[in-house]
Design a protein around this motif. Structure first.
Motif, mmCIF file in Angstrom:
data_model
loop_
_atom_site.group_PDB
_atom_site.id
_atom_site.type_symbol
_atom_site.label_atom_id
_atom_site.label_comp_id
_atom_site.label_asym_id
_atom_site.label_seq_id
_atom_site.Cartn_x
_atom_site.Cartn_y
_atom_site.Cartn_z
ATOM 1 N N SER A 191 0.829 -1.199 0.000
ATOM 2 C CA SER A 191 0.000 0.000 0.000
ATOM 3 C C SER A 191 0.865 1.252 0.000
ATOM 4 C CB SER A 191 -0.923 -0.036 1.214
ATOM 5 O OG SER A 191 -1.525 1.203 1.403
ATOM 6 N N LYS A 192 1.943 1.218 0.803
ATOM 7 C CA LYS A 192 2.864 2.353 0.836
ATOM 8 C C LYS A 192 3.486 2.572 -0.537
ATOM 9 C CE LYS A 192 4.667 3.444 5.368
ATOM 10 N NZ LYS A 192 5.853 3.590 6.174
ATOM 11 N N TYR B 289 -4.784 -0.350 18.313
ATOM 12 C CA TYR B 289 -5.415 0.051 17.049
ATOM 13 C C TYR B 289 -6.122 1.395 17.201
ATOM 14 C CZ TYR B 289 -8.201 -0.277 12.810
ATOM 15 O OH TYR B 289 -8.770 -0.024 11.603
ATOM 16 N N GLN C 257 -4.643 4.251 14.936
ATOM 17 C CA GLN C 257 -5.276 4.304 13.629
ATOM 18 C C GLN C 257 -6.599 5.062 13.560
ATOM 19 O OE1 GLN C 257 -3.904 3.354 10.939
ATOM 20 N NE2 GLN C 257 -2.190 2.193 11.698
ATOM 21 N N THR C 258 -7.169 5.387 14.700
ATOM 22 C CA THR C 258 -8.506 5.979 14.615
ATOM 23 C C THR C 258 -8.485 7.481 14.913
ATOM 24 O OG1 THR C 258 -9.027 5.612 16.925
ATOM 25 C CG2 THR C 258 -9.541 3.816 15.402
ATOM 26 N N VAL C 259 -9.534 8.129 14.495
ATOM 27 C CA VAL C 259 -9.694 9.563 14.753
ATOM 28 C C VAL C 259 -9.723 9.811 16.258
ATOM 29 C CG1 VAL C 259 -11.231 11.521 14.457
ATOM 30 C CG2 VAL C 259 -10.907 9.920 12.578
ATOM 31 N N LEU C 260 -10.446 8.945 16.981
ATOM 32 C CA LEU C 260 -10.516 9.099 18.437
ATOM 33 C C LEU C 260 -9.113 9.069 19.052
ATOM 34 C CD1 LEU C 260 -12.062 9.175 21.134
ATOM 35 C CD2 LEU C 260 -12.088 6.676 21.068
ATOM 36 N N ARG D 230 -6.231 9.710 17.636
ATOM 37 C CA ARG D 230 -5.522 10.934 17.280
ATOM 38 C C ARG D 230 -5.917 12.076 18.189
ATOM 39 N NH1 ARG D 230 -3.531 11.721 12.388
ATOM 40 N NH2 ARG D 230 -2.240 9.975 11.796
ATOM 41 N N TYR E 273 -4.296 11.937 21.597
ATOM 42 C CA TYR E 273 -2.894 12.354 21.628
ATOM 43 C C TYR E 273 -2.744 13.859 21.376
ATOM 44 C CZ TYR E 273 -1.220 7.655 22.303
ATOM 45 O OH TYR E 273 -0.949 6.430 22.857
ATOM 46 N N VAL E 274 -3.647 14.432 20.597
ATOM 47 C CA VAL E 274 -3.611 15.879 20.373
ATOM 48 C C VAL E 274 -3.955 16.627 21.654
ATOM 49 C CG1 VAL E 274 -4.791 17.777 19.227
ATOM 50 C CG2 VAL E 274 -4.057 15.807 17.909
ATOM 51 N N GLY F 205 -0.970 16.511 23.703
ATOM 52 C CA GLY F 205 0.136 17.307 23.171
ATOM 53 C C GLY F 205 -0.055 18.792 23.394
ATOM 54 N N ILE G 133 -11.685 20.168 18.667
ATOM 55 C CA ILE G 133 -11.727 18.928 19.454
ATOM 56 C C ILE G 133 -12.156 19.284 20.871
ATOM 57 C CG2 ILE G 133 -10.347 17.040 20.384
ATOM 58 C CD1 ILE G 133 -8.470 17.552 17.929
ATOM 59 N N GLY H 122 0.906 13.595 25.771
ATOM 60 C CA GLY H 122 0.960 13.467 24.325
ATOM 61 C C GLY H 122 1.846 12.362 23.785
ATOM 62 N N VAL H 123 2.600 11.686 24.655
ATOM 63 C CA VAL H 123 3.523 10.648 24.185
ATOM 64 C C VAL H 123 3.343 9.373 24.990
ATOM 65 C CG1 VAL H 123 5.947 10.023 23.904
ATOM 66 C CG2 VAL H 123 5.224 12.371 23.508
ATOM 67 N N ILE I 140 0.698 21.370 17.588
ATOM 68 C CA ILE I 140 1.130 20.343 18.529
ATOM 69 C C ILE I 140 2.603 20.125 18.221
ATOM 70 C CG2 ILE I 140 0.582 18.070 19.493
ATOM 71 C CD1 ILE I 140 -1.873 19.840 19.221
ATOM 72 N N GLY J 213 -14.195 6.223 11.190
ATOM 73 C CA GLY J 213 -13.375 6.518 12.368
ATOM 74 C C GLY J 213 -11.949 6.003 12.313
#
Lengths: 395, 506
Positions: free
Chosen positions: A204-205, A258, A262-265, A267, A270-271, A274, A284, A341-342, B356, B377
Motif C-alpha cells: 500500500s505504501k 489500534y 489508527q482511529t480519529v478518536l 488521534r 494524543y492531540v 500534546g 476537538i 501526548g507521548v 502540537i 473513524g
C-alpha cells in the motif's frame, strides 16, 4: 545488506527497542540465576497470568497519562468491583455473564464519575482520584466486612484467571504429545497474519510512492518477529497452552493499540495530550476526550478487578492495594511521558511485563522482599532516565 | 567610534548536518546601539547563544574578546558574571511573584540567612527608576501588560551591573506606544554607558535607533553598516537580508469581490466572567465573499477576543447580539460547530495554542479535518501523507519530510503548517491572527501570496494585525478596533497609518 542500515534503524528506534532489550536481558539474567526455572513453560504461563491484571490497568493508565492526568482510584476500585462480582455471584445468585456485564458497566460509570469534576470543574485529577481512592477503599471494606473473604464458587468465573483455552486433540495424543495443539495452530496463524499484513502495508505504501525500508531489512524484520512469536507459542504450548487471561490481555492491547494509532478518536486523545488549547481551537472537545479516557480507564479497572478476583477465586478486604502505583510504574517503564501526548499502548504492555518479571524472578530466586522493592525502584528510575536521555538526543 | 567592547572572531558552530554559523565575525563598539538583523534561521540566535555560553566554549570554533579579554564562557553564569545580559523574546519572569521579587531573583539581598525585604524593595525601586517604570513594586508580574513586563525584565538585567545588554526581538509583542517607550529607554541606557545589541525584525525601528547594523544571512556576516554615514535604509537592509531586492513587499492585486455577504455580526457583545467586564461592546461588521478584511488596533483592543467569540467561543464569554453566517443566524456551542459552518481561526500564538509541537507536520496539517481522510473513524495513514505532502508543496513548507516534528521547523514554516491545517478544512472565512508575527521577510511575502491566491478562489480572509503597513498593504477594507468596539471602517483607498492610529487610540 549493510550493517550501516541496521545501525541506523537501531539508532532511530533505540528508545522503543531499549525496552525489548531490557526485557530480554532481565529474562536472561533470571533464567541463568534460577537454573532455567524462570523460562520454563509453567513459570512463563504463571508470569503472564500474574501480569494480566496490571497490564490492562497500565493500558488504560497510559491514555490517562497521555492526556496529562492521573487516576489513583483504580486500585481499590478494582478491588471493590471484584467484591461486587463476588457478591453478585454468591449472594444475589446472578448469571455469571450478567455479572461480568454489570461489573464492566459499573466500571465505566465509576470512570465517568471521576472524570466529572476533572472535565467539568477543572479539579486536578490527582485530587479527584485521590478522593476516589479513599471512597473505594471504604466501599471495599464495607462490602467485605461481614464475611471477610468471599469465596467464589463459580467455575466459569474462576476460569478467567486460571483456565486455559481447550485443545482440539487430547494432550497425550500420538501427534505432538505434551504440546497444546490449538495454541500451536493459533501461534502459526498469528505469524501468517503478521507476515501478510506487513506485506500488505508495504504494498500500500508503495502504491502511494512512499519510501519503504530496504528489502533485506524488511525480510530481516519479518524473520525476527516471526521467530519471537514462534518461540512464545512453543513455550506456552509446552504447558497448558494459552490461558484465558493472556487471550483477554492480548485482545485489550490489540484493540487499544489500534484505537490509539489508527482511529480519529486515538488521534484526538494524543492531540489533547500534546496541546489541549490547540486541540480546543481545532474543534476537538477536551471535555469529551477526558470523559472517554476516564470511562475507558474505569472499564479496564473493572476488567482488572475481575481478573484478580477470578485468579484468587475470591474477593478479599485488601484486593487492589497498590495496583494504581504498580500500573503507573509499568506505564512509565513503557515510555509514557508525564508532559503529555507521548506513550504507546504496546510499550505499557512491555512495561508491565518488565515490572512483573522482576517480581516473579526475584521471588523464584528467594530475594528478600525489602531488596525487591529497592530493585524495582531502581529499574523504574533507570527506565525513565533512559527514556528522557534518548528523547533529548533525538531533538 | 570607540574601542570595541565585544569582538567575536571567526565563529563557526555546527549542529549535526547544519553549519549554523560559518566564520562569523561580529564587533560591537563601547557605548553604541548595535542592531543585528537577518531572516529567521540566519544564525542570530545561535550567535547570541555562543556569546552567552549556552553553547559553551569548545562547542564552537573561534574567539570571543569581551572588555579586552579572551573569554571562555562555560555557561550563562560565566557570561553574566562578565557583564553580559540577554533578554529573550519569551520573558523569564515568574508571573505569580511580585515585581521586586522578580527583579532580585537569583541575586537576593540577604541579612543573615533570610532575605532582607526592605533592602530588596529599595533596590528594586532604584532599578525601576532606571527603566523609568512608575509602578508599585509589590504588584504581581502577571497583572502587568507585556510592555511593562519587558521593562521589569530589563530592570532585572540592570541589577546585575550589566555592561552589554542583548535584547532578542523585544518589540515583537508590543504595540506602537510600548515600542516607542522601549526604544526611548534603550537610548537613555546608552547615555548611561550601557552598550546594547538589539535583534529585530522590525526594520523601521532598527533604522530609528541603530548606530551600527550587522546583517547575517545563512550563517554568515553579510555586511556591517554605519547608520551615521547614512548607509542604512529599509531597501538596503532587505536587499542584504534576502540577497535580492524586493521591490514590493506586498504583492497587491485587485480582488474580484462579490456583494455576497458570508459573515455578519450585529450588536455583538461579549462579557468575560473571569475578568468581570465586557471585552466586546456593540460590534458590527460584514465580510463579503472574496475579500481581505483587515482588523487593525492596538494589542489588547479586543481583536483576538472578537475572533474567538465568533469561532465557537472557546473562552466561554457570555455573548449577546447576532451572528449571521451566509444569511443564517447561528450560535456555536463549540469550535467544532464553527468549523463545520465554514469558519477557521489560525491563532496568533502558534507555539502556545496553535500547533502540537511534539507531533509531526502531517499530523498537524490533518488535525482539524481528520474525518476527510478517515473511513468509519479509522485514519488512512497513506492518504494522510499524500494530503500533507500536497500542502507541503503548495505552500513550499521547508521540511525534509512531512514526518518531521513541527518543533524542529523555523517560525515561518511553522506558520505555514498552521495555515495549511486550516486550508485543509476548506473554510469560507479564514481568520488569520497576526499571520506574520516573528517571521522573516521572505516567508512573509510567501504568506501574502498564499492569501491572495485563496481570495482569488473565493475564500474570505479576516486578517488581524498590529503591523500597519501590512494591514494597508493587504486589506480591501479595514476595521479599526479599540477598547472592544469598532471605532471605524475604512476602504483601503482612504486609509492611512495616521488615520488608523487616530481611530485605534480613540
Amino acid at each position: 545488506m549493510t550493517t550501516n542500515d541496521l545501525r541506523k534503524v537501531m539508532r532511530q528506534n533505540i528508545r522503543e527497542y531499549g525496552m525489548y532489550i531490557a526485557l530480554v536481558a532481565i529474562m536472561a539474567i533470571f533464567t541463568a540465576n534460577t537454573k532455567g526455572i524462570f523460562i520454563s513453560s509453567r513459570n512463563i504461563a504463571n508470569l503472564l497470568n500474574q501480569t494480566g491484571y496490571i497490564a490492562v490497568l497500565a493500558v488504560g493508565m497510559t491514555l490517562v497519562i497521555v492526556i496529562r492526568h492521573i487516576d489513583l482510584s483504580v486500585g481499590f476500585l478494582a478491588g471493590f468491583l471484584g467484591a461486587i462480582a463476588a457478591i453478585a455471584l454468591t449472594s444475589w445468585h446472578m448469571n455469571v455473564w450478567l455479572v461480568l456485564v454489570l461489573v464492566l458497566a459499573l466500571g465505566v460509570l465509576a470512570g465517568l464519575v471521576t472524570a466529572f469534576p476533572v472535565a467539568r470543574l477543572g479539579i486536578p485529577s490527582f485530587v479527584a482520584s485521590l478522593a476516589g481512592w479513599l471512597i473505594y477503599r471504604g466501599a471495599l471494606l464495607l462490602v467485605t466486612s461481614s464475611k471477610g473473604t468471599i469465596i467464589i464458587p463459580d467455575d466459569t468465573f474462576n476460569a478467567i484467571g486460571n483456565g486455559y483455552i481447550p485443545d482440539i486433540l487430547p494432550v497425550d495424543s500420538a501427534f505432538l504429545p505434551g504440546l497444546h495443539k490449538l495454541t500451536l495452530i493459533l501461534g502459526f496463524l498469528a505469524v501468517v497474519w503478521f507476515i501478510v499484513s506487513e506485506i500488505g502495508a508495504r504494498k500500500s505504501k508503495r502504491s502511494y510512492n512512499f519510501d519503504v525500508i530496504p528489502n533485506d531489512m524488511f525480510v530481516l524484520k519479518i524473520i525476527f518477529i516471526s521467530f519471537v512469536l514462534g518461540l512464545i507459542t512453543w513455550v506456552l504450548a509446552g504447558y497448558n497452552g494459552l490461558s484465558w487471561t493472556v487471550v483477554i490481555v492480548l485482545g485489550v492491547v490489540m484493540v487499544y493499540d489500534y484505537i490509539a494509532r489508527q482511529t480519529v478518536l486515538g488521534r484526538h486523545i494524543y492531540v489533547v495530550g500534546g496541546n489541549p488549547e490547540a486541540a480546543e481551537l481545532s474543534g476537538i472537545s477536551v471535555k469529551k476526550i477526558t470523559f472517554v479516557v476516564f470511562g475507558s480507564m474505569g472499564f479496564l479497572t473493572a476488567l482488572s478487578g475481575i481478573l484478580f478476583a477470578s485468579r484468587l477465586q475470591s474477593a478479599t478486604t485488601t484486593a487492589g492495594t497498590l495496583f494504581e502505583l504498580d500500573c503507573i510504574a509499568a506505564a512509565y517503564i513503557g515510555g509514557v511521558s508525564a508532559a503529555g501526548g507521548v506513550g504507546k499502548i504496546t510499550g505499557s504492555l512491555i512495561g508491565a511485563l518488565v515490572y512483573m518479571s522482576l517480581m516473579n524472578g526475584m521471588n523464584l530466586m528467594g530475594t528478600d522482599i525489602s531488596l525487591q522493592y529497592v530493585i524495582r525502584g531502581a529499574v523504574l528510575a533507570s527506565a525513565v532516565i533512559f527514556d528522557v536521555a534518548t528523547r533529548r538526543r533525538k531533538r | 567610534m570607540n574601542t570595541p567592547i565585544l569582538e567575536m572572531k571567526n565563529i563557526t558552530k555546527t549542529f549535526p548536518g547544519v553549519k549554523a554559523l560559518n566564520d562569523v565575525s561580529f564587533s560591537v563598539a563601547q557605548g553604541e546601539i548595535h542592531c543585528l538583523v537577518g531572516e529567521n534561521g540566519a544564525g542570530k540566535s545561535t550567535l547570541m547563544k555562543v556569546l552567552s555560553g549556552v553553547h559553551p566554549h569548545g562547542d564552537y570554533s573561534g574567539e570571543i574578546l569581551f572588555a579586552g579579554q579572551v573569554q571562555k564562557f562555560r555557561g550563562i553564569a560565566d557570561s553574566e558574571k562578565a557583564g553580559i545580559a540577554i533578554i529573550y523574546q519569551e520573558l523569564a519572569l515568574v508571573p505569580d511573584m511580585t515585581v521586586y521579587e522578580n527583579i532580585l531573583l537569583g541575586h537576593e539581598i540577604r541579612k543573615g540567612p533570610a532575605v532582607d525585604w526592605n533592602e530588596t524593595i529599595k533596590k528594586a525601586n532604584e532599578m525601576l527608576k532606571k527603566v523609568r517604570l512608575d509602578i508599585n513594586p509589590a504588584s504581581l508580574v502577571k497583572d502587568l501588560g507585556v510592555g511593562r513586563q519587558q521593562l521589569v525584565e530589563i530592570a532585572k538585567a540592570l541589577c546585575k551591573d550589566v555592561k552589554l545588554l542583548i535584547l532578542d526581538e523585544p518589540t515583537a509583542a508590543l504595540n506602537e506606544d510600548d515600542c516607542d517607550n522601549l526604544l526611548d529607554l534603550i537610548r537613555h541606557l546608552k547615555e548611561q554607558g550601557v552598550t546594547c545589541v538589539l535583534i529585530s525584525h522590525k526594520l523601521k525601528e532598527v533604522i530609528k535607533i541603530a548606530d551600527t547594523v550587522t546583517v547575517l544571512r545563512d550563517g554568515k556576516t553579510v555586511v556591517t553598516l554605519d547608520a551615521h554615514k547614512g548607509e542604512v535604509s529599509e531597501g538596503v537592509l532587505i536587499k542584504h537580508m534576502v540577497g535580492r531586492e524586493i521591490d514590493n513587499i506586498y504583492p497587491r492585486r485587485e480582488h474580484k469581490r462579490s456583494e455576497e455577504v458570508v459573515l455578519e455580526v450585529r450588536g455583538w457583545g461579549a462579557h468575560d466572567n473571569k475578568l468581570g467586564r465586557n471585552v466586546l461592546t456593540d460590534v458590527h461588521f460584514k465580510v463579503r465573499k472574496g475579500e481581505i478584511i483587515g482588523f487593525a488596533g492596538l494589542m489588547g483592543s479586543g481583536r483576538t477576543e472578537l475572533a474567538k467569540s465568533i469561532f465557537g467561543n472557546p473562552d466561554g464569554y457570555t455573548l449577546s447580539g447576532e451572528l449571521r453566517v451566509k444569511d443564517e443566524v447561528r450560535s456555536f456551542r463549540h469550535t467544532s460547530e464553527a468549523i463545520k459552518a465554514g469558519i477557521a481561526y489560525a491563532t496568533e500564538d502558534r507555539k502556545g495554542n496553535g500547533l502540537i509541537l511534539i507531533q509531526d507536520v502531517k499530523q498537524n496539517i490533518t488535525l482539524a479535518n481528520l474525518a476527510e481522510i478517515s473511513k468509519r473513524g479509522v485514519v488512512n495513514n497513506n492518504a494522510e501523507v499524500k494530503v500533507a505532502t500536497e500542502y507541503k508543496e503548495a505552500l513550499s513548507i521547508k521540511t525534509p519530510t512531512v514526518e518531521q516534528m513541527v518543533v524542529n521547523l523555523s517560525g515561518g514554516n511553522q506558520q505555514k503548517v498552521s495555515v495549511a491545517k486550516w486550508l485543509f478544512v476548506k473554510p469560507d472565512v479564514l481568520i488569520l491572527d497576526e499571520p506574520t508575527r516573528g517571521i522573516d521577510v521572505g516567508a512573509k511575502y510567501e504568506i501574502y501570496s498564499i492569501m491572495n491566491a485563496l481570495v482569488e478562489q473565493g475564500m474570505s480572509i479576516i486578517m488581524i494585525s498590529s503591523e500597519l503597513p501590512e494591514v494597508l498593504g493587504m486589506s480591501d477594507r479595514i476595521y479599526i478596533v479599540s477598547n472592544g468596539r469598532i471605532t471605524g471602517e475604512l476602504p483601503v483607498g482612504e486609509a492611512t497609518q495616521e488615520k488608523i492610529m487616530q481611530l485605534a487610540t480613540s
